[in-house]
Design a protein around this motif. Structure first.
Motif, PDB file in Angstrom:
ATOM      1  N   HIS A  10      -2.943  -3.459   5.740  1.00  0.00           N
ATOM      2  CA  HIS A  10      -2.286  -2.802   4.825  1.00  0.00           C
ATOM      3  C   HIS A  10      -2.073  -3.691   3.442  1.00  0.00           C
ATOM      4  O   HIS A  10      -1.851  -2.971   2.600  1.00  0.00           O
ATOM      5  N   PHE A  14      -2.831  -2.406  -0.189  1.00  0.00           N
ATOM      6  CA  PHE A  14      -1.877  -2.379  -1.169  1.00  0.00           C
ATOM      7  C   PHE A  14      -2.442  -3.024  -2.361  1.00  0.00           C
ATOM      8  O   PHE A  14      -1.965  -2.735  -3.513  1.00  0.00           O
ATOM      9  N   PHE A  17      -4.743  -0.978  -4.201  1.00  0.00           N
ATOM     10  CA  PHE A  17      -4.010   0.320  -5.141  1.00  0.00           C
ATOM     11  C   PHE A  17      -3.477  -0.260  -6.152  1.00  0.00           C
ATOM     12  O   PHE A  17      -3.395   0.360  -7.212  1.00  0.00           O
ATOM     13  N   SER A  18      -2.773  -1.480  -6.156  1.00  0.00           N
ATOM     14  CA  SER A  18      -2.140  -2.061  -7.085  1.00  0.00           C
ATOM     15  C   SER A  18      -2.920  -2.455  -8.226  1.00  0.00           C
ATOM     16  O   SER A  18      -2.639  -2.282  -9.456  1.00  0.00           O
ATOM     17  N   LEU A  21      -4.052   0.602 -10.160  1.00  0.00           N
ATOM     18  CA  LEU A  21      -2.894   0.805 -10.933  1.00  0.00           C
ATOM     19  C   LEU A  21      -2.610   0.172 -12.197  1.00  0.00           C
ATOM     20  O   LEU A  21      -2.393   0.809 -13.184  1.00  0.00           O
ATOM     21  N   VAL A 155       5.946   2.682  -8.721  1.00  0.00           N
ATOM     22  CA  VAL A 155       4.803   3.620  -7.980  1.00  0.00           C
ATOM     23  C   VAL A 155       4.285   2.744  -6.926  1.00  0.00           C
ATOM     24  O   VAL A 155       4.054   3.403  -5.681  1.00  0.00           O
ATOM     25  N   ALA A 156       3.997   1.420  -7.188  1.00  0.00           N
ATOM     26  CA  ALA A 156       3.374   0.446  -6.251  1.00  0.00           C
ATOM     27  C   ALA A 156       4.351   0.180  -5.083  1.00  0.00           C
ATOM     28  O   ALA A 156       4.036   0.287  -3.904  1.00  0.00           O
ATOM     29  N   ILE A 158       6.965   2.091  -4.044  1.00  0.00           N
ATOM     30  CA  ILE A 158       7.017   3.260  -3.181  1.00  0.00           C
ATOM     31  C   ILE A 158       5.753   3.491  -2.152  1.00  0.00           C
ATOM     32  O   ILE A 158       5.860   3.738  -1.007  1.00  0.00           O
ATOM     33  N   SER A 159       4.561   2.965  -2.888  1.00  0.00           N
ATOM     34  CA  SER A 159       3.428   3.160  -2.096  1.00  0.00           C
ATOM     35  C   SER A 159       3.223   1.992  -0.697  1.00  0.00           C
ATOM     36  O   SER A 159       2.535   2.584   0.229  1.00  0.00           O
ATOM     37  N   VAL A 162       4.713   3.535   2.686  1.00  0.00           N
ATOM     38  CA  VAL A 162       3.603   4.546   3.222  1.00  0.00           C
ATOM     39  C   VAL A 162       2.262   3.837   3.570  1.00  0.00           C
ATOM     40  O   VAL A 162       2.009   4.236   4.808  1.00  0.00           O
ATOM     41  N   ILE A 163       1.767   2.857   2.977  1.00  0.00           N
ATOM     42  CA  ILE A 163       0.695   2.305   3.403  1.00  0.00           C
ATOM     43  C   ILE A 163       0.939   1.601   4.799  1.00  0.00           C
ATOM     44  O   ILE A 163       0.056   1.439   5.728  1.00  0.00           O
TER      45      ILE A 163
END
Length: 422
Positions: A10, A14, A17-18, A21, A155-156, A158-159, A162-163
């Motif tokens: 995870h 993350f 994704f970060s 972004l 956004v990071a 909040i994600s 979820v991740i």
């Protein structure tokens, strides 16, 4: 230094994704700063400056008159103006903060020093009109950048949950796989969702159920076969007693062979029952004097005993069998120099140690010797079931067993068992 693949899944997702972004944010900021958005207003600025020029007093008018005209335009347009002579002398009243004389005077020039966007308009009489259309030029890019970074951070954040929720299902599956690998055949994982992880969890549950059924069937067949062997053995023993005289070598050999087979069948039966039994927490244990059991077994085998007084909730018959197998194993390889040690530990457990002066156990074979029917290369007797039975009894009591080298040579078997299974 840790690699990205060393972190939990995870966190890897993350981080990826970060980073993606962050790259998008940086590219957006660079493009926004690079794009000269103000150039599309140059014609409008020039038209406005011509209008102001047409309504200004001539260059030879007194300075207060020119300053008053500039003040009127500032009041009408709500825009800051400064009028300079050709030599850079300020003709309008001073402003706070002041507008500096431009280093270059080109028609329609934008002068942007990050403190304000200024439009420079040289008049036909050599005077220079500088119009400041914005005074927050320094703040605007940083406000935009901070707003963009704040949005990306939200956004990071909040994600992340979820991740984490997605990878938690994989972690649950991993724990079930490890539990199955450690011998817990009832290990299953909760199936949620219809995606790839959900289908993988369902496949694991089906595989685990099939493995459990196969192993249980194998153990049941082995136990039943071992039980059925006892009847032929008894008939062979009776036939030997009837056909051969009591002191004949043939009868003695038959009785010895039957005794060995009977002992082998007994070990197979006990091993099968232990492997098919429920876990120790459900077992029917009773308080037993472990020291008395050790004293009886050591006296029968004539080996040294160093013991503290230990009373524990165990299956006394199995503990006796465990100690007897360890002593017999030590006698088979060492013959003498055997010592049994019984003592408490600090964690509500007790240690049962058997030390010998034999050839020892090679490091590469210290795990294999606890497998059924495994025999060391230099072994000349035994069936390879004694130590397998010792481990099964230990695990049945929620304990652990290990083997080490004894100081000065030999093997050192150490069994750690809880005083009470809770």
């Amino acid at each position: 230094m840790k690699r990205l693949t060393d972190f939990p899944l995870h966190l890897q997702i993350f981080f990826a994704f970060s980073c993606a972004l962050l790259i998008v944010v940086i590219c957006t900021i660079v493009l926004w700063l690079w794009n000269d958005d103000d150039n599309r207003h140059l014609n409008a600025f020039a038209t406005f400056s011509e209008l102001v020029e047409q309504n200004l007093p001539p260059a030879d008018a007194p300075q207060p008159v020119q300053a008053a005209a500039i003040d009127r335009w500032m009041a009408r347009a709500h825009t800051r103006f400064t009028l300079f002579a050709a030599n850079g002398e300020r003709l309008s009243r001073p402003l706070d903060p002041p507008i500096a004389f431009p280093s270059r005077t080109v028609y329609g020039q934008l002068d942007d020093d990050w403190y304000g966007m200024r439009f420079v308009w040289p008049l036909k009489d050599k005077r220079v009109l500088v119009t400041q259309f914005s005074s927050d030029r320094q703040k605007r890019p940083w406000l935009f950048i901070l707003l963009l970074l704040g949005l990306a951070s939200c956004v990071a954040l909040i994600s992340f949950p979820v991740i984490r929720r997605l990878t938690a299902r994989l972690e649950s599956l991993q724990q079930s796989v490890e539990s199955l690998g450690q011998g817990n055949l009832t290990a299953r994982v909760a199936v949620s969702g219809r995606d790839e992880v959900g289908r993988l969890a369902a496949s694991f549950n089906r595989s685990a159920m099939q493995i459990e059924q196969l192993i249980q069937a194998q153990k049941s067949i082995l136990a039943n076969a071992s039980h059925e062997l006892r009847s032929p053995l008894m008939r062979i023993q009776m036939a030997a007693a009837l056909l051969a005289p009591e002191d004949s070598p043939t009868r003695r050999e038959l009785q010895r062979s039957v005794g060995e087979l009977d002992a082998l069948v007994e070990e197979i039966l006990t091993l099968s029952r232990l492997e098919m039994a429920t876990r120790a927490i459900n077992a029917d244990f009773h308080p037993a004097d472990i020291t008395a059991i050790a004293a009886e077994e050591c006296a029968a085998a004539q080996v040294e005993l160093q013991a503290e007084h230990v009373v524990a909730e165990v299956d006394a018959r199995l503990i006796r069998r465990l100690l007897r197998n360890l002593i017999e194993n030590a006698q088979r390889y060492a013959g003498s120099g055997i010592c049994v040690v019984l003592k408490h530990t600090e964690e509500r457990c007790f240690l049962l140690e058997v030390l010998d002066r034999g050839p020892g156990i090679p490091c590469a074979e210290r795990e294999s010797i606890f497998q059924p029917f495994y025999r060391l290369a230099h072994s000349s007797s035994g069936y390879g079931l004694g130590l397998a039975l010792v481990r099964s009894i230990t695990e049945y009591h929620a304990g652990s067993i290990s083997v080490h080298d004894r100081a000065g040579g030999g093997a050192h078997f150490c069994v750690c068992l809880p005083l009470a299974v809770t």
